[in-house]
Design a protein around this motif. Structure first.
Motif, PDB file in Angstrom:
ATOM      1  N   GLU A 126      -7.793  -2.918   5.738  1.00 26.81           N
ATOM      2  CA  GLU A 126      -7.192  -3.135   7.050  1.00 26.81           C
ATOM      3  C   GLU A 126      -8.376  -3.410   7.984  1.00 26.81           C
ATOM      4  OE1 GLU A 126      -4.087   0.271   7.747  1.00 26.81           O
ATOM      5  OE2 GLU A 126      -5.262   0.699   5.956  1.00 26.81           O
ATOM      6  N   TRP A 141       5.612  -1.948  16.291  1.00 27.02           N
ATOM      7  CA  TRP A 141       4.366  -2.721  16.261  1.00 27.02           C
ATOM      8  C   TRP A 141       4.583  -4.222  16.134  1.00 27.02           C
ATOM      9  CZ3 TRP A 141       0.812   0.397  12.317  1.00 27.02           C
ATOM     10  CH2 TRP A 141       0.962   1.771  12.565  1.00 27.02           C
ATOM     11  N   SER A 165       7.987  -9.764   4.526  1.00 29.95           N
ATOM     12  CA  SER A 165       7.539  -8.487   5.103  1.00 29.95           C
ATOM     13  C   SER A 165       6.066  -8.280   4.771  1.00 29.95           C
ATOM     14  CB  SER A 165       8.351  -7.318   4.533  1.00 29.95           C
ATOM     15  OG  SER A 165       7.979  -7.082   3.189  1.00 29.95           O
ATOM     16  N   GLY A 166       5.458  -7.350   5.480  1.00 31.79           N
ATOM     17  CA  GLY A 166       4.042  -7.069   5.260  1.00 31.79           C
ATOM     18  C   GLY A 166       3.773  -6.594   3.839  1.00 31.79           C
ATOM     19  N   SER A 167       4.642  -5.736   3.334  1.00 33.02           N
ATOM     20  CA  SER A 167       4.465  -5.235   1.963  1.00 33.02           C
ATOM     21  C   SER A 167       4.449  -6.380   0.974  1.00 33.02           C
ATOM     22  CB  SER A 167       5.599  -4.279   1.597  1.00 33.02           C
ATOM     23  OG  SER A 167       5.693  -3.239   2.530  1.00 33.02           O
ATOM     24  N   VAL A 197      -1.650  -7.273   8.901  1.00 31.23           N
ATOM     25  CA  VAL A 197      -0.226  -7.105   9.218  1.00 31.23           C
ATOM     26  C   VAL A 197      -0.024  -6.388  10.561  1.00 31.23           C
ATOM     27  CG1 VAL A 197       1.911  -5.953   8.495  1.00 31.23           C
ATOM     28  CG2 VAL A 197       0.583  -7.269   6.846  1.00 31.23           C
ATOM     29  N   ALA A 198      -0.795  -5.325  10.799  1.00 32.71           N
ATOM     30  CA  ALA A 198      -0.611  -4.575  12.044  1.00 32.71           C
ATOM     31  C   ALA A 198      -1.462  -5.134  13.190  1.00 32.71           C
ATOM     32  CB  ALA A 198      -0.942  -3.104  11.828  1.00 32.71           C
ATOM     33  N   ASP A 243      -5.845  -7.209   5.376  1.00 32.80           N
ATOM     34  CA  ASP A 243      -4.443  -6.955   5.730  1.00 32.80           C
ATOM     35  C   ASP A 243      -4.337  -6.898   7.255  1.00 32.80           C
ATOM     36  OD1 ASP A 243      -1.963  -5.939   6.277  1.00 32.80           O
ATOM     37  OD2 ASP A 243      -2.094  -4.225   4.917  1.00 32.80           O
ATOM     38  N   LYS A 266       4.212  -8.393  10.713  1.00 31.73           N
ATOM     39  CA  LYS A 266       4.720  -7.776  11.941  1.00 31.73           C
ATOM     40  C   LYS A 266       4.835  -8.688  13.183  1.00 31.73           C
ATOM     41  CE  LYS A 266       4.068  -2.895  11.021  1.00 31.73           C
ATOM     42  NZ  LYS A 266       3.180  -2.485   9.945  1.00 31.73           N
ATOM     43  N   TYR A 302      -3.245   2.062   4.295  1.00 31.72           N
ATOM     44  CA  TYR A 302      -1.797   1.817   4.230  1.00 31.72           C
ATOM     45  C   TYR A 302      -1.562   0.320   4.166  1.00 31.72           C
ATOM     46  CZ  TYR A 302       3.127   1.454   5.199  1.00 31.72           C
ATOM     47  OH  TYR A 302       4.453   1.134   5.097  1.00 31.72           O
ATOM     48  N   HIS A 303      -0.873  -0.125   3.115  1.00 30.37           N
ATOM     49  CA  HIS A 303      -0.625  -1.556   2.965  1.00 30.37           C
ATOM     50  C   HIS A 303       0.835  -1.880   2.716  1.00 30.37           C
ATOM     51  CE1 HIS A 303      -4.864  -2.511   3.151  1.00 30.37           C
ATOM     52  NE2 HIS A 303      -5.117  -1.586   2.257  1.00 30.37           N
ATOM     53  N   GLY A 304       1.726  -0.900   2.917  1.00 31.15           N
ATOM     54  CA  GLY A 304       3.139  -1.167   2.728  1.00 31.15           C
ATOM     55  C   GLY A 304       3.749  -0.234   1.704  1.00 31.15           C
TER      56      GLY A 304
HETATM   57  C1  LIG Z   1       3.367  -2.229   8.494  1.00 30.61           C
HETATM   58  C2  LIG Z   1       2.240  -2.563   7.615  1.00 30.61           C
HETATM   59  C3  LIG Z   1       2.463  -3.094   6.317  1.00 30.61           C
HETATM   60  C4  LIG Z   1       3.835  -3.252   5.740  1.00 30.61           C
HETATM   61  O1  LIG Z   1       4.606  -4.178   6.413  1.00 30.61           O
HETATM   62  P1  LIG Z   1       6.202  -4.153   6.248  1.00 30.61           P
HETATM   63  O2  LIG Z   1       6.662  -5.363   6.982  1.00 30.61           O
HETATM   64  O3  LIG Z   1       6.669  -2.873   6.846  1.00 30.61           O
HETATM   65  O4  LIG Z   1       6.485  -4.219   4.789  1.00 30.61           O
HETATM   66  C5  LIG Z   1       1.355  -3.460   5.580  1.00 30.61           C
HETATM   67  N1  LIG Z   1       0.109  -3.299   6.060  1.00 30.61           N
HETATM   68  C6  LIG Z   1      -0.142  -2.802   7.273  1.00 30.61           C
HETATM   69  C7  LIG Z   1      -1.552  -2.671   7.742  1.00 30.61           C
HETATM   70  C8  LIG Z   1       0.914  -2.385   8.090  1.00 30.61           C
HETATM   71  O5  LIG Z   1       0.683  -1.836   9.288  1.00 30.61           O
END
Ligand SMILES: *Cc1c(COP(=O)(O)O)cnc(C)c1O
Length: 471
Positions: free
Chosen positions: A236, A56, A114-116, A272-273, A270, A299, A164-166
């Motif tokens: 998200e 992703w 990182s996202g986490s 991230v994705a 979030d 990401k 899901y947030h990491g």
């Molecule tokens: C992948 C993801 C994370 C975590 O990111 P990492 O870089 O893998 O730690 C957090 N939130 C969402 C919505 C994600 O898809």
């Protein structure tokens, strides 16, 4: 080093993430050594379409000349220098670029890797802000219009089912996927959980709009009862991706924004994705003109080159951390490689490409093509829901199309489909029984066609065998 030896070393020494290693050790590992555009090549010389965007992250393709050059040029200057007490050129430039493209109101950039971590930081900032904001209220009433009482009690978080947030402890605490998170329960802090508008499996078979209203009502009920304890709500935007590409009904995200404002709860989004074009706009928030108080990105930020993440906040939140040294209002948090110059140089080049290559404009016909190709799956016997949001999609494989009964987990139906696809030169990854479609934004229409044909064929072949065997 030859291919056989590399595979042997992998099996001897590596522990892979999110992988049942007993299964892994039984199979030939696929080891990637090269990439070009939307394609990757393994150590045996076979090319595959990178249908997961290298988990992703990839946007403009592998070995994009502009990003390659940016990283190489930066290598000629400096690879790393710290952000603790110093600054560096690419991180500085990137901060301004980010502020220009993110939703209005976000004013400050806090880097991580990182996202986490970006989520972890968002939670800590929201928490600390809530502890310190009262002082800010007293001090600068001009900028803080909402007087808050009892802010020190605001120590909790509100999240959604299936979130899901990491994978770090804080981000798992606000997560809601039992398969990943249940084990760690004794380690986690408790969070309030509101239902997700899970229309696809709505037990009441509600219309999406009604479902949305019901869920927002639930969110409001929790807020009404607990807003004095809740520092922030985390969501998200538009899609819960890791939960199986669950797309919210329109207006759900903006509905949450309104409720957060009403009950004086910070909204953490979030991205991230979804950030950096995945949904067809730069950020998912842009679809509903949502302005978060805190936003997490990771990401796609470097175009999939290097690990960089950021947590963005409003000026108001930032101001609550200002004070004399001895007041200890400082945000005591920082990862060693934060704001890494190589990563930030890649991010700067990647963001520039959105303009130079009109990435989002050129993506729109591909989103339409994806929708058209997904339509073909409707006629397959074992395809249930098909969920698309912009340039990502989830195809649910079911045992019974009518009742939507699922294949039992032991059949690993998703895994079988992706292994079949691999034989035909496509790398994808399932989420349980959901086949995830997440190609790099740069993929050509020709390759997208090819990719979707391989998925179609693989689903058909595997489910015909499995479905047939079971009946
Ligand atoms: C992948 C993801 C994370 C975590 O990111 P990492 O870089 O893998 O730690 C957090 N939130 C969402 C919505 C994600 O898809």
């Amino acid at each position: 080093m030859n291919s056989k030896r590399l595979k042997k070393i992998d099996k001897s020494f590596i522990w892979h993430p999110f992988t049942q290693m007993a299964d892994w050790l039984k199979e030939e590992p696929l080891i990637i050594e090269e990439g070009k555009g939307a394609w990757v090549k393994d150590i045996d010389g076979k090319w595959y379409i990178d249908g997961v965007s290298s988990l992703w992250v990839n946007i403009h393709g592998h070995r994009h000349p502009a990003i390659d050059k940016a990283v190489k040029d930066q290598l000629g200057k400096i690879a790393h220098s710290t952000m603790l007490g110093l600054s560096n050129v690419p991180a500085t430039i990137l901060a301004e670029k980010l502020i220009k493209i993110v939703p209005k109101g976000l004013a400050k950039v806090f880097y991580s890797d990182s996202g986490s971590e970006a989520v972890e930081i968002a939670l800590k900032i929201a928490f600390q802000y809530s502890q310190q904001v009262k002082m800010t209220n007293d001090k600068c009433q001009m900028t803080n219009k909402i007087p808050m009482t009892n802010v020190k009690k605001k120590t909790k978080f509100l999240t959604l089912v299936n979130a899901y947030h990491g994978d770090t402890i804080g981000s798992v605490s606000v997560g809601g996927i039992d398969l990943f998170h249940k084990m760690y329960k004794p380690m986690l802090f408790k969070a309030f959980k509101a239902p997700t508008p899970y229309c696809y499996r709505c037990p009441f078979k509600l219309d999406r709009k009604v479902c949305k209203m019901r869920c927002l009502k639930e969110v409001e009920n929790i807020m009404k009862k607990h807003h004095k304890e809740i520092a922030a709500m985390i969501v998200e935007p538009l899609v819960q991706a890791a939960a199986g590409i669950l797309v919210y009904p329109k207006g759900y995200l903006s509905g949450i924004r309104k409720l957060c404002t009403k009950y004086n709860i910070l909204m953490i989004v979030d991205e991230v994705a979804m950030g950096f074009g995945r949904t067809g706009k730069m950020f998912a928030c842009d679809h509903e003109n949502v302005r978060p108080d805190i936003m997490c990105v990771a990401k796609g930020i470097t175009g999939g080159y290097l690990p960089v993440a950021a947590t963005l906040t409003t000026q108001r939140i930032f101001d609550a951390f200002l004070g004399e040294h001895e007041q200890h209002r400082t945000f005591y948090h920082g990862h060693t490689y934060t704001g890494n110059p190589l990563g930030c140089a890649a991010a700067n080049a990647s963001i520039d490409l959105f303009n130079k290559e009109r990435t989002l404009a050129r993506l729109q016909p591909k989103i339409k093509l994806l929708a058209k190709k997904l339509k073909e799956f409707e006629r397959l016997d074992h395809v249930g829901d098909i969920r698309q949001c912009g340039f990502l999609a989830g195809i649910e494989i079911v045992k019974n199309k009518r009742t939507k009964e699922e294949f039992p987990a032991v059949e690993k139906i998703g895994m079988k489909v992706i292994m079949e696809a691999r034989k035909h030169g496509l790398i994808i990854r399932p989420l349980g029984n959901v086949i995830v479609i997440m190609p790099p934004l740069c993929i050509s229409e020709k390759d997208l066609n090819k990719m979707m044909d391989i998925v179609y064929f693989s689903v058909k072949k595997v489910t015909r065998q499995e479905g047939g065997r079971k009946r």
